[in-house]
Design a protein around this motif. Structure first.
Motif, PDB file in Angstrom:
ATOM      1  N   ASP A 306      32.041  49.824  31.421  1.00  0.00           N
ATOM      2  CA  ASP A 306      32.562  48.359  31.770  1.00  0.00           C
ATOM      3  C   ASP A 306      34.024  48.412  32.224  1.00  0.00           C
ATOM      4  O   ASP A 306      34.690  49.227  32.029  1.00  0.00           O
ATOM      5  CB  ASP A 306      32.482  47.653  30.384  1.00  0.00           C
ATOM      6  N   SER A 307      33.972  47.575  33.216  1.00  0.00           N
ATOM      7  CA  SER A 307      35.394  47.374  34.080  1.00  0.00           C
ATOM      8  C   SER A 307      35.644  45.984  34.547  1.00  0.00           C
ATOM      9  O   SER A 307      34.801  45.247  34.687  1.00  0.00           O
ATOM     10  CB  SER A 307      35.072  48.413  35.315  1.00  0.00           C
ATOM     11  N   THR A 308      36.980  45.774  34.691  1.00  0.00           N
ATOM     12  CA  THR A 308      37.279  44.495  35.006  1.00  0.00           C
ATOM     13  C   THR A 308      37.637  44.440  36.556  1.00  0.00           C
ATOM     14  O   THR A 308      37.829  43.509  37.083  1.00  0.00           O
ATOM     15  CB  THR A 308      38.715  44.193  34.239  1.00  0.00           C
ATOM     16  N   ASP A 309      37.663  45.895  37.101  1.00  0.00           N
ATOM     17  CA  ASP A 309      37.784  45.936  38.560  1.00  0.00           C
ATOM     18  C   ASP A 309      36.630  45.425  39.173  1.00  0.00           C
ATOM     19  O   ASP A 309      35.510  45.887  39.090  1.00  0.00           O
ATOM     20  CB  ASP A 309      38.066  47.389  38.985  1.00  0.00           C
ATOM     21  N   LEU A 310      36.670  44.374  39.973  1.00  0.00           N
ATOM     22  CA  LEU A 310      35.373  43.797  40.905  1.00  0.00           C
ATOM     23  C   LEU A 310      34.763  45.068  41.806  1.00  0.00           C
ATOM     24  O   LEU A 310      33.582  44.961  41.933  1.00  0.00           O
ATOM     25  CB  LEU A 310      35.698  42.671  41.737  1.00  0.00           C
ATOM     26  N   GLU A 312      34.772  48.064  41.123  1.00  0.00           N
ATOM     27  CA  GLU A 312      34.293  49.203  40.147  1.00  0.00           C
ATOM     28  C   GLU A 312      33.015  48.606  39.942  1.00  0.00           C
ATOM     29  O   GLU A 312      31.834  49.192  39.550  1.00  0.00           O
ATOM     30  CB  GLU A 312      35.021  49.658  39.328  1.00  0.00           C
ATOM     31  N   GLN A 313      32.997  47.271  39.473  1.00  0.00           N
ATOM     32  CA  GLN A 313      31.714  46.599  38.831  1.00  0.00           C
ATOM     33  C   GLN A 313      30.687  46.763  39.984  1.00  0.00           C
ATOM     34  O   GLN A 313      29.609  46.848  39.785  1.00  0.00           O
ATOM     35  CB  GLN A 313      32.319  45.121  38.640  1.00  0.00           C
TER      36      GLN A 313
END
Length: 500
Positions: A306-310, A312-313
């Motif tokens: 899970d990541s908040t980086d768009l 990386e998403q």
């Protein structure tokens, strides 16, 4: 009175209409020429000529005034420009009179030196002669097909052989080019022709009592048997197609497990950036490999988390998409994070599998391998225990212990990897020939549907049921490139002596 089909025509006339057409011939009477060997500087280049003016080209450019060379015998001659009489090169000439040639036409080969200037001069000299033109892409093979020298599946096998990059691809293409697949489909076509001939004869002549009893029952049995054979042929898990186009293998797992290191280790070059920073790989990195003769398209993917980086998403989304499309998934796990107790380690590995392959079923465990990386950081006793015990745990796919840093365990991993590829692609030299083209699969599926139509309508509308057999035969003909009414009509009159 004769029964009529749904179109209002007697069945035999409709049959002839369906398959009518003159035998395939050559597209035109032009003589074609082309460089048949590869482009670029080389020791010897082969220029091939095919068509009615081949003998004239040989006489004019090799200075042969009277007799042509003995067929298929190399003759050393000076190659000259027919207009200027300038000597272009000195090389071998070969004469292949039709129909005993690749294309079935008169053909000539010039074996000349492979320098670009020599090749260009010879091709220009040929182009200046009347009735000669450069061949279009694949035209020599097309003429061979039109002359009946090759069936359509054999033509496709020849194309696959030319483009084969691995040993297994070469074996499969050579087997198809030798006609194994063509013979299988021709056997099915012959049986279908007999079925169709008997049904059509029954429709047209049964009221005249010219047809023996039990004809339709024998057709029913043949149709059921054929449908079962074709369905078994289709249930090959795409082995031949996979071998032809390459096995799609995806490296997946959590961040910093060593996925990019595994990619670099397998392709023996720094194809992907390796860093201790988690989430370095954002996009899919692909490379093509030959693993023990099997073609592999290997994809390294972003670490799953899970990541908040768009960005990386998006990388994670693409990674999961590739895993869904993969033929084989290498699930990489950091072995340092595994507990010493084997059962707990097995539970963690199962969690890793579930996170990478949420839809994994027991029957699909042969579609993935567990790769425990960084084993060089483990105590020797712990490593040996994991190696000894984990492959005994039920419910887990094969477990391979590996260090991408020291390459310890690499050979064992490659052995397991190769065995999985062999399962996915099969042995191209053993068993029945396999499907190699999506085109074949589509036509065979249509054939099965058409045979089911016959069985469904046989007792209610025999004319429409016969259309099902006809459509099945047409589908097979589209694979082999052979459709014809004459053979079916021959069977009708031969088997029943109608009009004797």
């Amino acid at each position: 009175m004769r029964k009529e089909t749904a179109t209002g025509l007697p069945a035999l006339y409709q049959l002839a209409s369906t398959f009518s057409g003159a035998p395939a011939g050559l597209a035109d009477a032009d003589t074609i020429f082309a460089l048949s060997s590869g482009h670029g500087k080389c020791g010897v280049a082969v220029v091939r000529i095919s068509g009615p003016a081949s003998s004239m080209a040989l006489r004019c450019m090799a200075g042969l005034r009277r007799h042509l060379p003995s067929p298929r015998t190399a003759l050393l001659r000076s190659i000259t420009d027919p207009s200027s009489k300038e000597i272009l090169d000195r090389g071998l000439v070969l004469w292949f009179p039709g129909p005993h040639s690749f294309t079935g036409e008169d053909s000539v080969e010039f074996h000349i030196h492979g320098g670009p200037a020599v090749i260009t001069a010879v091709l220009q000299a040929l182009g200046s002669m009347p009735g000669m033109r450069p061949a279009e892409a694949g035209e020599f093979t097309r003429r061979a097909f039109q002359a009946g020298k090759l069936g359509l599946t054999e033509v496709e096998g020849l194309g696959d052989l030319i483009h084969a990059e691995t040993e297994a691809q070469r074996r499969q293409a050579l087997r198809q080019m030798s006609g194994d697949l063509q013979r299988l489909y021709q056997d099915w076509s012959h049986r279908l022709k007999r079925c169709l001939a008997h049904v059509e004869a029954f429709i047209d002549f049964s009221e005249d009592e010219l047809i023996e009893d039990g004809v339709l029952e024998r057709v029913d049995s043949s149709v059921v048997s054929l449908q079962a054979e074709i369905e078994r042929h289709l249930k090959d898990e795409r082995r031949g197609e996979r071998l032809r186009s390459g096995v799609h293998v995806v490296i997946a797992g959590a961040t910093n497990a060593g996925k990019s290191s595994l990619l670099n280790t397998l392709c023996q070059r720094p194809a992907a950036i390796v860093s201790s920073i988690a989430g370095t790989t954002r996009d899919v990195v692909e490379t093509v490999l030959d693993i023990g003769g099997f073609p592999v398209l290997l994809s390294d993917t972003a670490g799953l988390r899970d990541s908040t980086d768009l960005i990386e998403q998006e990388g994670v989304r693409r990674a999961r998409e590739r895993v869904q499309q993969a033929d084989l998934t290498l699930v990489v796990v950091d072995s340092v994070l595994l507990p010493c107790e084997v059962q707990k380690a097995a539970d963690i590995l199962q969690e890793n599998l579930t996170s990478v392959l949420p839809d994994l079923k027991q029957t699909n465990k042969d579609r993935c391998l567990l790769v425990l990386n960084k084993t060089d950081l483990l105590p020797e006793a712990h490593r040996r225990e994991l190696e000894r015990e984990l492959n005994e745990v039920s419910g887990l796919p094969p477990v391979c212990l590996l260090s991408c840093q020291t390459h310890e365990g690499l050979q064992d991993f490659l052995s397991v990897f190769h065995s999985r590829l062999k399962i996915l692609c099969g042995d191209p030299l053993s068993g029945a020939p396999t499907l190699t083209q999506a085109r074949h699969r589509a036509h065979l599926q249509q054939c099965v549907v058409a045979l089911a139509q016959y069985q469904k309508l046989r007792d209610t509308d025999l004319a429409l049921a016969a259309d099902g057999v006809r459509l099945a035969l047409t589908s097979l003909g589209r694979i082999t490139g052979k459709l014809g009414a004459e053979e079916i009509l021959d069977i009708i009159f031969k088997d029943f002596c109608i009009g004797k």
